[in-house]
Design a protein around this motif. Structure first.
Motif, PDB file in Angstrom:
ATOM      1  N   TRP A   1      59.191  44.471   0.270  1.00  0.00           N
ATOM      2  CA  TRP A   1      58.528  43.199  -0.040  1.00  0.00           C
ATOM      3  C   TRP A   1      59.366  42.086   0.575  1.00  0.00           C
ATOM      4  N   PRO A   2      59.373  41.976   1.897  1.00  0.00           N
ATOM      5  CA  PRO A   2      60.302  41.070   2.594  1.00  0.00           C
ATOM      6  C   PRO A   2      59.864  39.608   2.542  1.00  0.00           C
ATOM      7  N   MET A   3      60.069  38.973   1.377  1.00  0.00           N
ATOM      8  CA  MET A   3      59.697  37.568   1.217  1.00  0.00           C
ATOM      9  C   MET A   3      60.551  36.686   2.121  1.00  0.00           C
ATOM     10  N   LEU A   4      59.951  35.612   2.620  1.00  0.00           N
ATOM     11  CA  LEU A   4      60.698  34.644   3.414  1.00  0.00           C
ATOM     12  C   LEU A   4      61.478  33.731   2.477  1.00  0.00           C
ATOM     13  N   VAL A   5      62.752  33.627   2.706  1.00  0.00           N
ATOM     14  CA  VAL A   5      63.596  32.761   1.882  1.00  0.00           C
ATOM     15  C   VAL A   5      63.963  31.524   2.693  1.00  0.00           C
ATOM     16  N   LYS A   6      63.518  30.358   2.215  1.00  0.00           N
ATOM     17  CA  LYS A   6      63.795  29.106   2.921  1.00  0.00           C
ATOM     18  C   LYS A   6      64.921  28.347   2.205  1.00  0.00           C
ATOM     19  N   PRO A   7      65.921  27.906   2.933  1.00  0.00           N
ATOM     20  CA  PRO A   7      66.938  27.039   2.325  1.00  0.00           C
ATOM     21  C   PRO A   7      66.287  25.781   1.748  1.00  0.00           C
ATOM     22  N   LYS A   8      66.821  25.288   0.646  1.00  0.00           N
ATOM     23  CA  LYS A   8      66.186  24.175  -0.065  1.00  0.00           C
ATOM     24  C   LYS A   8      65.956  22.954   0.807  1.00  0.00           C
ATOM     25  N   ASP A   9      66.935  22.613   1.654  1.00  0.00           N
ATOM     26  CA  ASP A   9      66.842  21.389   2.445  1.00  0.00           C
ATOM     27  C   ASP A   9      66.349  21.642   3.871  1.00  0.00           C
ATOM     28  N   ALA A  10      65.834  22.857   4.115  1.00  0.00           N
ATOM     29  CA  ALA A  10      65.416  23.200   5.482  1.00  0.00           C
ATOM     30  C   ALA A  10      64.169  22.414   5.874  1.00  0.00           C
TER      31      ALA A  10
ATOM     32  N   LEU B   1      53.857  39.834   2.450  1.00  0.00           N
ATOM     33  CA  LEU B   1      52.781  40.813   2.403  1.00  0.00           C
ATOM     34  C   LEU B   1      52.298  41.207   3.790  1.00  0.00           C
ATOM     35  N   ILE B   2      52.480  40.325   4.768  1.00  0.00           N
ATOM     36  CA  ILE B   2      52.241  40.666   6.168  1.00  0.00           C
ATOM     37  C   ILE B   2      53.379  40.079   6.998  1.00  0.00           C
ATOM     38  N   LYS B   3      53.586  40.648   8.164  1.00  0.00           N
ATOM     39  CA  LYS B   3      54.564  40.122   9.122  1.00  0.00           C
ATOM     40  C   LYS B   3      53.910  40.102  10.497  1.00  0.00           C
ATOM     41  N   SER B   4      54.257  39.100  11.277  1.00  0.00           N
ATOM     42  CA  SER B   4      53.727  39.017  12.632  1.00  0.00           C
ATOM     43  C   SER B   4      54.410  40.057  13.515  1.00  0.00           C
ATOM     44  N   GLY B   5      53.606  40.899  14.193  1.00  0.00           N
ATOM     45  CA  GLY B   5      54.164  41.877  15.115  1.00  0.00           C
ATOM     46  C   GLY B   5      54.392  41.266  16.481  1.00  0.00           C
ATOM     47  N   SER B   6      53.376  40.600  16.968  1.00  0.00           N
ATOM     48  CA  SER B   6      53.413  39.845  18.228  1.00  0.00           C
ATOM     49  C   SER B   6      52.274  38.858  18.129  1.00  0.00           C
ATOM     50  N   ASN B   7      52.069  38.049  19.151  1.00  0.00           N
ATOM     51  CA  ASN B   7      51.007  37.058  19.096  1.00  0.00           C
ATOM     52  C   ASN B   7      49.655  37.732  18.869  1.00  0.00           C
ATOM     53  N   GLY B   8      49.067  37.492  17.696  1.00  0.00           N
ATOM     54  CA  GLY B   8      47.741  38.031  17.410  1.00  0.00           C
ATOM     55  C   GLY B   8      47.728  39.410  16.787  1.00  0.00           C
ATOM     56  N   THR B   9      48.900  39.973  16.454  1.00  0.00           N
ATOM     57  CA  THR B   9      48.935  41.260  15.763  1.00  0.00           C
ATOM     58  C   THR B   9      49.790  41.138  14.505  1.00  0.00           C
ATOM     59  N   TYR B  10      49.455  41.955  13.493  1.00  0.00           N
ATOM     60  CA  TYR B  10      50.121  41.823  12.202  1.00  0.00           C
ATOM     61  C   TYR B  10      50.490  43.181  11.620  1.00  0.00           C
ATOM     62  N   GLN B  11      51.676  43.213  11.004  1.00  0.00           N
ATOM     63  CA  GLN B  11      52.141  44.385  10.279  1.00  0.00           C
ATOM     64  C   GLN B  11      51.822  44.157   8.806  1.00  0.00           C
ATOM     65  N   ILE B  12      51.184  45.113   8.187  1.00  0.00           N
ATOM     66  CA  ILE B  12      50.740  44.971   6.800  1.00  0.00           C
ATOM     67  C   ILE B  12      51.715  45.713   5.899  1.00  0.00           C
ATOM     68  N   MET B  13      52.305  44.987   4.954  1.00  0.00           N
ATOM     69  CA  MET B  13      53.304  45.531   4.062  1.00  0.00           C
ATOM     70  C   MET B  13      52.631  46.229   2.856  1.00  0.00           C
ATOM     71  N   PRO B  14      53.411  47.007   2.070  1.00  0.00           N
ATOM     72  CA  PRO B  14      52.810  47.878   1.046  1.00  0.00           C
ATOM     73  C   PRO B  14      51.877  47.203   0.045  1.00  0.00           C
ATOM     74  N   ILE B  15      52.220  46.001  -0.432  1.00  0.00           N
ATOM     75  CA  ILE B  15      51.365  45.369  -1.446  1.00  0.00           C
ATOM     76  C   ILE B  15      50.007  45.008  -0.847  1.00  0.00           C
ATOM     77  N   ALA B  16      50.006  44.394   0.346  1.00  0.00           N
ATOM     78  CA  ALA B  16      48.736  44.050   0.992  1.00  0.00           C
ATOM     79  C   ALA B  16      47.979  45.305   1.418  1.00  0.00           C
ATOM     80  N   GLN B  17      48.716  46.365   1.774  1.00  0.00           N
ATOM     81  CA  GLN B  17      48.061  47.612   2.166  1.00  0.00           C
ATOM     82  C   GLN B  17      47.265  48.195   1.002  1.00  0.00           C
ATOM     83  N   ARG B  18      47.789  48.047  -0.209  1.00  0.00           N
ATOM     84  CA  ARG B  18      47.036  48.503  -1.386  1.00  0.00           C
ATOM     85  C   ARG B  18      45.676  47.809  -1.466  1.00  0.00           C
TER      86      ARG B  18
END
Length: 461
Positions: A9-18, A38-55
């Motif tokens: 579940w690779p959530m994006l973590v943003k620094p508070k002041d970013a 829940l998804i990650k960009s593979g390349s322009n226009g393609t997506y990798q679907i992570m386990p929660i979204a795959q369900r």
């Protein structure tokens, strides 16, 4: 039981002041799905679907398959690669093919990474043993990837270069029975979209590059939709603006000046094709006289990955996902006490008792146990709300009060309730009953009679 600590579940973590520079316009669903891992960009226009979204996607697939089988569909699998020679025979290679991916094998033969499979499935029928009229209608469907080199791939999975599609191809002995099949399959599509409970419109559409005599599109209304639709405020009739661009009166009720324009995301398309493909590719059946006759075709597509993204686009808030009931990855998320808290020992007894009861009601696979007890209840609750779980039940300090123990129940519609164990379980049980009702929506008597009539035609001609 699903444990949050074990899920990838690779959530994006943003620094508070970013300060994040936005290089492209993001849709709400794309932003949330990406930030929540829940998804990650593979390349322009393609997506990798992570386990929660795959369900969720798997649930969408299963629901579509239920409807296709109920409508008489048989599942097949066709190769991704289609010989360009078949597209030459159908005449489609002479049109605009800029969106198509072409590859060559080592001998120099050219193939399409199939954006659709009309030619491939028709050629398969043409090379099969002679088909008798008694075998018709045939309704063949598959679920697999499709490829289109979109000039502007954007909005995540709503407009991607690779996407998952359910495509069905039907073969009938006459225009009349093909129209009956068209009505049956489009009713199955109506039923599928009603089961998802996301507002949709079914519009008359142009046949375009696909050809044929009849076509409908299914759209979700959204500001990020790239199709312009015309809708009548009086009778509810809707059509693609490409079809009705000159019309000032509603084609259905004839009322004037009552048409409005909205934007739609196309999530499904149906076509009655006639013999556009069967004739040039030689797909025939033997009629009652034993003579070959061209098969009459229809084709029916649902963009499954697009349905998932577009439904979230319509239902979600800017900060939290909202899922159709039948597509939510889990029915309920359970959060127990923080590690080291003074109520941990007693509250964990309540927590595990709750999990056992929920497993009996929902099935253990529909329950997510957020066992990340190094995190506070508040942090886990925030994650759960953003993920849009239909129910989040917290077993915290109030669950171990000696006189009136209470669980904290949060529903995805924003309500928060303090309930005892039985009341919380009853709420979840009602939700599960609603899901069962949606799943069990069946064909109307008229549709069943139509299906039976077609089957009888094949046996009595």
């Amino acid at each position: 039981m699903n444990r949050a600590s074990k899920i990838f579940w690779p959530m994006l973590v943003k620094p508070k002041d970013a300060v994040i520079k936005q290089t492209e316009q993001l849709s709400r669903s794309q932003k949330l799905l990406t930030e929540l891992g829940l998804i990650k960009s593979g390349s322009n226009g393609t997506y990798q679907i992570m386990p929660i979204a795959q369900r969720s996607l798997d649930k969408c697939i299963n629901l579509v398959q239920q409807n296709m089988v109920e409508a008489g569909g048989q599942k097949i699998t066709l190769p991704v690669l289609t010989s360009t020679a078949l597209w030459k025979k159908s005449g489609r290679l002479e049109g605009d093919i800029s969106e198509f991916y072409m590859v060559r094998d080592r001998s120099g033969k050219q193939f399409l990474m199939s954006p659709t499979h009309e030619e491939a499935v028709t050629a398969m029928l043409a090379t099969a043993a002679p088909i008798s009229y008694r075998q018709l209608p045939l309704r063949l469907y598959q679920i697999g990837p499709k490829f289109r080199d979109e000039l502007k791939s954007r909005f995540g999975m709503m407009r991607a270069k690779e996407f998952l599609m359910k495509d069905m191809y039907t073969f009938d002995l006459s225009q009349e029975t093909a129209k009956d099949t068209y009505d049956i399959i489009t009713k199955a599509y109506d039923r599928f979209f009603q089961q998802l409970e996301v507002p949709f419109v079914k519009v008359n559409a142009e046949t375009g590059i696909m050809g044929g005599s009849l076509s409908h599109e299914y759209h979700y209304i959204s500001s990020v939709g790239e199709d312009t639709l015309v809708k009548c405020e009086s009778c509810g009739f809707a059509g693609n603006a490409e079809v009705f661009h000159q019309s000032s009166n509603c084609p259905n009720c004839q009322k004037a000046d009552n048409l409005s324009q909205v934007h739609g995301v196309e999530v499904a398309h149906t076509f009655l094709l006639g013999d556009k493909y069967s004739k040039p590719l030689g797909a025939t059946f033997l009629n009652t006289s034993g003579k070959p006759q061209s098969l009459i075709m229809g084709c029916y597509g649902i963009g499954l990955s697009r349905v998932l993204a577009a439904s979230l686009e319509v239902l979600s808030t800017d900060q939290e996902l909202r899922w159709p009931k039948l597509l939510a990855p889990y029915d309920v998320c359970v959060i127990g006490p923080k590690q080291g808290s003074k109520e941990q020992t007693l509250a964990e007894r309540v927590e595990y008792n709750l999990l056992e009861h929920l497993g009996d009601i929902c099935g253990s696979d529909e329950v997510l146990h957020d066992d990340r007890k190094d995190l506070t209840i508040g942090k886990r609750l925030l994650d759960g709300k953003r993920l849009g779980h239909p129910f989040i039940i917290v077993a915290g300090a109030k669950s171990v009060l000696p006189e009136d123990p209470r669980l904290e129940l949060h529903s995805s519609d924003g309500n928060k309730m303090e309930l005892n164990l039985n009341e919380a379980l009853q709420m979840v049980n009602q939700y599960v009953s609603q899901k069962k009702h949606l799943i069990n929506i069946r064909m109307s008597t008229k549709e069943e009679e139509q299906t039976n009539r077609q089957q009888k035609v094949g046996h009595t001609l």
